[in-house]
Design an enzyme around this catalytic site. Structure first.
Site, PDB file in Angstrom:
ATOM      1  N   ARG A  31      47.164  36.603  28.903  1.00  0.00           N
ATOM      2  CA  ARG A  31      47.714  37.367  30.038  1.00  0.00           C
ATOM      3  C   ARG A  31      48.929  38.111  29.503  1.00  0.00           C
ATOM      4  O   ARG A  31      49.852  37.493  28.969  1.00  0.00           O
ATOM      5  CB  ARG A  31      48.107  36.443  31.195  1.00  0.00           C
ATOM      6  CG  ARG A  31      48.954  37.165  32.233  1.00  0.00           C
ATOM      7  CD  ARG A  31      49.121  36.416  33.521  1.00  0.00           C
ATOM      8  NE  ARG A  31      47.896  36.427  34.294  1.00  0.00           N
ATOM      9  CZ  ARG A  31      47.832  36.147  35.596  1.00  0.00           C
ATOM     10  NH1 ARG A  31      48.923  35.831  36.258  1.00  0.00           N
ATOM     11  NH2 ARG A  31      46.679  36.169  36.239  1.00  0.00           N
ATOM     12  N   HIS A  48      42.123  43.412  35.612  1.00  0.00           N
ATOM     13  CA  HIS A  48      42.028  41.976  35.893  1.00  0.00           C
ATOM     14  C   HIS A  48      40.537  41.632  36.083  1.00  0.00           C
ATOM     15  O   HIS A  48      40.092  41.298  37.175  1.00  0.00           O
ATOM     16  CB  HIS A  48      42.844  41.642  37.145  1.00  0.00           C
ATOM     17  CG  HIS A  48      43.191  40.189  37.295  1.00  0.00           C
ATOM     18  ND1 HIS A  48      42.847  39.232  36.356  1.00  0.00           N
ATOM     19  CD2 HIS A  48      43.837  39.515  38.291  1.00  0.00           C
ATOM     20  CE1 HIS A  48      43.283  38.050  36.769  1.00  0.00           C
ATOM     21  NE2 HIS A  48      43.879  38.191  37.926  1.00  0.00           N
ATOM     22  N   GLN A  83      39.204  38.179  37.675  1.00  0.00           N
ATOM     23  CA  GLN A  83      39.358  38.064  39.121  1.00  0.00           C
ATOM     24  C   GLN A  83      38.235  38.813  39.833  1.00  0.00           C
ATOM     25  O   GLN A  83      37.628  38.309  40.778  1.00  0.00           O
ATOM     26  CB  GLN A  83      40.722  38.636  39.548  1.00  0.00           C
ATOM     27  CG  GLN A  83      40.945  38.602  41.044  1.00  0.00           C
ATOM     28  CD  GLN A  83      41.110  37.188  41.602  1.00  0.00           C
ATOM     29  OE1 GLN A  83      41.926  36.434  41.120  1.00  0.00           O
ATOM     30  NE2 GLN A  83      40.317  36.840  42.618  1.00  0.00           N
ATOM     31  N   ASP A 112      46.031  43.680  47.813  1.00  0.00           N
ATOM     32  CA  ASP A 112      46.761  42.967  46.766  1.00  0.00           C
ATOM     33  C   ASP A 112      48.243  43.152  47.058  1.00  0.00           C
ATOM     34  O   ASP A 112      48.634  44.004  47.869  1.00  0.00           O
ATOM     35  CB  ASP A 112      46.395  43.598  45.408  1.00  0.00           C
ATOM     36  CG  ASP A 112      46.959  42.846  44.211  1.00  0.00           C
ATOM     37  OD1 ASP A 112      47.503  41.736  44.392  1.00  0.00           O
ATOM     38  OD2 ASP A 112      46.858  43.377  43.083  1.00  0.00           O
ATOM     39  N   CYS A 171      43.318  38.507  45.929  1.00  0.00           N
ATOM     40  CA  CYS A 171      43.296  37.712  44.688  1.00  0.00           C
ATOM     41  C   CYS A 171      44.377  36.633  44.677  1.00  0.00           C
ATOM     42  O   CYS A 171      44.275  35.674  43.931  1.00  0.00           O
ATOM     43  CB  CYS A 171      43.431  38.625  43.484  1.00  0.00           C
ATOM     44  SG  CYS A 171      44.996  39.525  43.414  1.00  0.00           S
ATOM     45  N   ARG A 198      37.161  31.329  40.655  1.00  0.00           N
ATOM     46  CA  ARG A 198      37.673  31.710  39.336  1.00  0.00           C
ATOM     47  C   ARG A 198      37.131  30.739  38.299  1.00  0.00           C
ATOM     48  O   ARG A 198      36.770  31.130  37.199  1.00  0.00           O
ATOM     49  CB  ARG A 198      39.214  31.687  39.323  1.00  0.00           C
ATOM     50  CG  ARG A 198      39.895  32.723  40.201  1.00  0.00           C
ATOM     51  CD  ARG A 198      39.730  34.119  39.661  1.00  0.00           C
ATOM     52  NE  ARG A 198      40.256  34.260  38.311  1.00  0.00           N
ATOM     53  CZ  ARG A 198      41.537  34.508  38.015  1.00  0.00           C
ATOM     54  NH1 ARG A 198      42.416  34.678  38.981  1.00  0.00           N
ATOM     55  NH2 ARG A 198      41.932  34.641  36.754  1.00  0.00           N
TER      56      ARG A 198
HETATM   57  N1  NVA Z   1      48.285  43.161  40.861  1.00  0.00           N
HETATM   58  C1  NVA Z   1      48.803  41.830  40.776  1.00  0.00           C
HETATM   59  C2  NVA Z   1      47.695  40.837  40.594  1.00  0.00           C
HETATM   60  C3  NVA Z   1      48.148  39.400  40.560  1.00  0.00           C
HETATM   61  C4  NVA Z   1      47.042  38.434  40.308  1.00  0.00           C
HETATM   62  C5  NVA Z   1      49.796  41.732  39.629  1.00  0.00           C
HETATM   63  O1  NVA Z   1      49.528  42.273  38.548  1.00  0.00           O
HETATM   64  O2  NVA Z   1      50.848  41.134  39.818  1.00  0.00           O
HETATM   65  N1   CP Z   2      44.852  35.862  41.069  1.00  0.00           N
HETATM   66  C1   CP Z   2      45.563  35.489  39.996  1.00  0.00           C
HETATM   67  O1   CP Z   2      45.324  35.954  38.874  1.00  0.00           O
HETATM   68  O2   CP Z   2      46.506  34.555  40.258  1.00  0.00           O
HETATM   69  P1   CP Z   2      47.593  33.990  39.241  1.00  0.00           P
HETATM   70  O3   CP Z   2      48.576  35.098  38.987  1.00  0.00           O
HETATM   71  O4   CP Z   2      48.202  32.824  39.955  1.00  0.00           O
HETATM   72  O5   CP Z   2      46.886  33.592  37.977  1.00  0.00           O
END
Ligand code: NVA
Ligand code: CP
Length: 308
Positions: free
Chosen positions: A108, A135, A138, A227, A267, A295
């Site tokens: 990540r 992502h 997800q 989101d 998500c 997931r």
């Molecule tokens: N768009 C959000 C998704 C979190 C799972 C982010 O990148 O923070």
């Molecule tokens: N949806 C998602 O990726 O959640 P986290 O940021 O908690 O991993």
């Protein structure tokens, strides 16, 4: 050996295969404890290393459980606690070392470039556990969740409300092209999808509509998705962005304009009272907790696909 970095890197057939395998494995687990291994233990004796440059609850937990269910083990590496692309060791050398120790890596990262660079140096597969650009894990879980609720996603209409230019909306548009569903993005002009994604969508004949009108975005919709308005590492004027996005909040009034059997997806983590109201996210059209559970199942299938 295959990497899983973007939905757009895979063929429709490969993605469909991943979803069907996830459904099959999930069904076969009836009666097993949450972390008990599947009977065939396809990841027996194997290890996944996970590196998180940004916070995570679901991705961290679900990959760990996924690996356990596949009969393997996982190690979570904190980038601050290892020589990860810092002055004392190059990213290339770190990647070479991980290749010797483990079978697959999940990353990540705030920088999609890091993911691609790290992937180039590894001789084992890498999975994108969220980047600034996409992502994909997800969205695979979301396709699985949609199909469990309402049957095949092909030909259906999925609406995206709010920030039309983030990692989730990018992956959703790519998934629309691969799984043949219609996607409607309801967002202000300032937060329209990025040009690269739009040209990919055009080239790949994605059934995509972009509108600034929230009501138009949810008309005849089978699923409303949104989101957080402010993504992790989003370096914007937060209150100004929230003000512009306010009309795109998913509330009961908006939800009622979609098809009667439409579902609500998010998500998570969620900004309650911002992009969605409590009555929607806690209401009976919401499938957000199953999305989180799925997931695990989607990622088991992704890991297997990478290693097969
Ligand atoms: N768009 C959000 C998704 C979190 C799972 C982010 O990148 O923070
Ligand atoms: N949806 C998602 O990726 O959640 P986290 O940021 O908690 O991993």
């Amino acid at each position: 050996m295959k990497n899983f970095i973007n939905i757009s890197d895979c063929s429709s057939e490969e993605l469909r295969e991943i979803i069907e395998e996830a459904k099959k494995r999930k069904n076969n687990r009836t009666g097993l404890n949450k972390s008990a291994a599947d009977n065939d233990k396809p990841f027996d004796g194997k290890t996944m290393a996970m590196i998180f440059e940004k916070p995570s609850t679901r991705t961290r937990m679900s990959f760990d459980i996924a690996v356990k269910q596949l009969g393997g083990s996982s190690i979570i590496l904190n980038p601050d606690g290892i020589h990860y692309g810092k002055g004392d060791e190059t990213l290339r050398d770190t990647a070479k070392v991980l290749t010797e120790y483990v079978d697959i890596v999940m990353l990540r990262t705030s920088s999609h470039k890091n993911l691609e660079e790290f992937g180039k140096y590894l001789d084992i597969p890498i999975i994108n556990g969220l980047s600034d650009l996409s992502h994909p894990c997800q969205i695979m879980s979301d396709v699985l969740t949609y199909e469990e609720s309402n049957g095949t996603i092909e030909g259906k209409t999925i609406s995206w409300l709010g920030d039309g230019n983030n990692n989730m909306s990018n992956s959703l548009i790519e998934a629309a092209g691969k799984f043949n569903f219609k996607v409607i993005i309801g967002c202000p002009k300032k937060y329209s999808p990025n040009k690269k994604i739009l040209s990919w969508a055009k080239k790949n004949k994605v059934n995509l509509t972009i509108t600034t009108k929230p009501l138009e975005a949810v008309k005849n919709s089978d699923c409303i998705m949104t989101d957080k308005w402010i993504s992790m590492n989003d370096k914007v004027n937060k209150s100004a962005k929230k003000k512009i996005l306010k009309p795109y909040q998913v509330n009961k009034k908006l939800m009622n304009k979609a098809n009667v059997n439409a579902i609500f997806m998010h998500c998570l983590p969620v900004g309650r009272g911002e992009e969605v109201t409590d009555d929607v996210i806690d209401g009976n059209q919401s499938v957000v907790w199953r999305q989180a559970l799925n997931r695990v199942h989607a990622q088991k299938s992704i890991i297997k696909w990478c290693l097969d």
